[in-house]
Write a protein that holds these residues in place. Structure first.
Motif, PDB file in Angstrom:
ATOM      1  N   ASN A 174      31.270  24.200   5.439  1.00  0.00           N
ATOM      2  CA  ASN A 174      30.832  24.189   4.045  1.00  0.00           C
ATOM      3  C   ASN A 174      29.816  23.101   3.730  1.00  0.00           C
ATOM      4  O   ASN A 174      29.517  22.861   2.555  1.00  0.00           O
ATOM      5  N   TRP A 175      29.272  22.440   4.739  1.00  0.00           N
ATOM      6  CA  TRP A 175      28.136  21.555   4.484  1.00  0.00           C
ATOM      7  C   TRP A 175      26.919  22.460   4.370  1.00  0.00           C
ATOM      8  O   TRP A 175      26.358  22.899   5.365  1.00  0.00           O
ATOM      9  N   ASP A 176      26.551  22.785   3.141  1.00  0.00           N
ATOM     10  CA  ASP A 176      25.458  23.709   2.873  1.00  0.00           C
ATOM     11  C   ASP A 176      24.196  22.964   2.498  1.00  0.00           C
ATOM     12  O   ASP A 176      24.207  22.103   1.613  1.00  0.00           O
ATOM     13  N   VAL A 177      23.113  23.310   3.155  1.00  0.00           N
ATOM     14  CA  VAL A 177      21.804  22.735   2.861  1.00  0.00           C
ATOM     15  C   VAL A 177      21.004  23.801   2.120  1.00  0.00           C
ATOM     16  O   VAL A 177      20.884  24.936   2.589  1.00  0.00           O
ATOM     17  N   THR A 178      20.484  23.419   0.950  1.00  0.00           N
ATOM     18  CA  THR A 178      19.691  24.329   0.142  1.00  0.00           C
ATOM     19  C   THR A 178      18.430  23.619  -0.339  1.00  0.00           C
ATOM     20  O   THR A 178      18.349  22.391  -0.305  1.00  0.00           O
ATOM     21  N   VAL A 179      17.479  24.401  -0.782  1.00  0.00           N
ATOM     22  CA  VAL A 179      16.223  23.872  -1.327  1.00  0.00           C
ATOM     23  C   VAL A 179      16.111  24.364  -2.767  1.00  0.00           C
ATOM     24  O   VAL A 179      16.304  25.544  -3.043  1.00  0.00           O
ATOM     25  N   GLY A 180      15.831  23.450  -3.679  1.00  0.00           N
ATOM     26  CA  GLY A 180      15.608  23.809  -5.074  1.00  0.00           C
ATOM     27  C   GLY A 180      16.807  23.639  -5.975  1.00  0.00           C
ATOM     28  O   GLY A 180      16.667  23.218  -7.113  1.00  0.00           O
ATOM     29  N   ALA A 181      17.987  23.985  -5.503  1.00  0.00           N
ATOM     30  CA  ALA A 181      19.212  23.855  -6.299  1.00  0.00           C
ATOM     31  C   ALA A 181      20.395  23.741  -5.334  1.00  0.00           C
ATOM     32  O   ALA A 181      20.357  24.305  -4.237  1.00  0.00           O
ATOM     33  N   PRO A 182      21.425  23.006  -5.733  1.00  0.00           N
ATOM     34  CA  PRO A 182      22.574  22.861  -4.834  1.00  0.00           C
ATOM     35  C   PRO A 182      23.398  24.144  -4.721  1.00  0.00           C
ATOM     36  O   PRO A 182      23.418  24.964  -5.644  1.00  0.00           O
ATOM     37  N   ALA A 183      24.042  24.320  -3.583  1.00  0.00           N
ATOM     38  CA  ALA A 183      24.985  25.420  -3.404  1.00  0.00           C
ATOM     39  C   ALA A 183      26.153  25.186  -4.352  1.00  0.00           C
ATOM     40  O   ALA A 183      26.503  24.044  -4.640  1.00  0.00           O
ATOM     41  N   ASP A 184      26.744  26.267  -4.830  1.00  0.00           N
ATOM     42  CA  ASP A 184      27.827  26.060  -5.782  1.00  0.00           C
ATOM     43  C   ASP A 184      29.133  26.744  -5.417  1.00  0.00           C
ATOM     44  O   ASP A 184      30.138  26.530  -6.081  1.00  0.00           O
ATOM     45  N   ASP A 185      29.164  27.533  -4.392  1.00  0.00           N
ATOM     46  CA  ASP A 185      30.394  28.232  -4.021  1.00  0.00           C
ATOM     47  C   ASP A 185      30.789  27.921  -2.584  1.00  0.00           C
ATOM     48  O   ASP A 185      29.966  28.031  -1.673  1.00  0.00           O
TER      49      ASP A 185
END
Length: 145
Positions: free
Chosen positions: A53-64
């Motif tokens: 669940n270490w999620d890397v995203t661009v623009g906005a954080p992961a939420d689920d």
């Protein structure tokens, strides 16, 4: 090469600004990969749920939160899930553009408790440790015409 007119100088400055922006973006990607790489290999593991669940995203954080990349028991799938999490991060970051924000999130309700030392597998503060490793990275800017 020396600028011949003010317009040439302005064009040269614009080109240099683009290179600086791209170099800063590249450094941000390398820093994020350092951090998430440390996190996925140092998060305490039982079923691989937390490290996946270490999620890397661009623009906005992961939420689920989501399930493990490779489910297991007693840490049996740590390497496979860590490799999948790191591959996901690399895939997400390969098209990052200058100026876009990078987010690293883990939305599991118990991740804070793990970071506080709940598991005997890893000392408390493994998240802060990963961030410190990322902050220690030295920028390597190379400009070419």
């Amino acid at each position: 090469m020396m600028a011949r007119t003010l317009l040439d100088l302005a064009n040269d400055v614009d080109k240099l600004a683009d290179k600086i922006g791209q170099a800063a973006s590249d450094h941000a990607v390398a820093t994020a990969l350092t951090i998430v790489g440390d996190l996925v290999y140092h998060t305490p593991v039982d079923t691989s749920q937390a490290l996946s669940n270490w999620d890397v995203t661009v623009g906005a954080p992961a939420d689920d939160p989501h399930g493990p990349y490779v489910a297991g028991k007693h840490g049996s799938t740590q390497r496979a899930s860590a490799a999948a999490a790191l591959a996901q991060a690399k895939d997400t970051l390969k098209n990052k553009k200058p100026g876009q924000s990078i987010f690293i999130a883990n939305n599991l309700p118990y991740i804070r408790r793990l970071n506080d030392g709940y598991s005997a597998q890893v000392p408390a503060g493994f998240v802060e440790r990963a961030v410190l490793l990322g902050r220690k990275m030295k920028a390597k800017f190379k400009f070419r015409k």
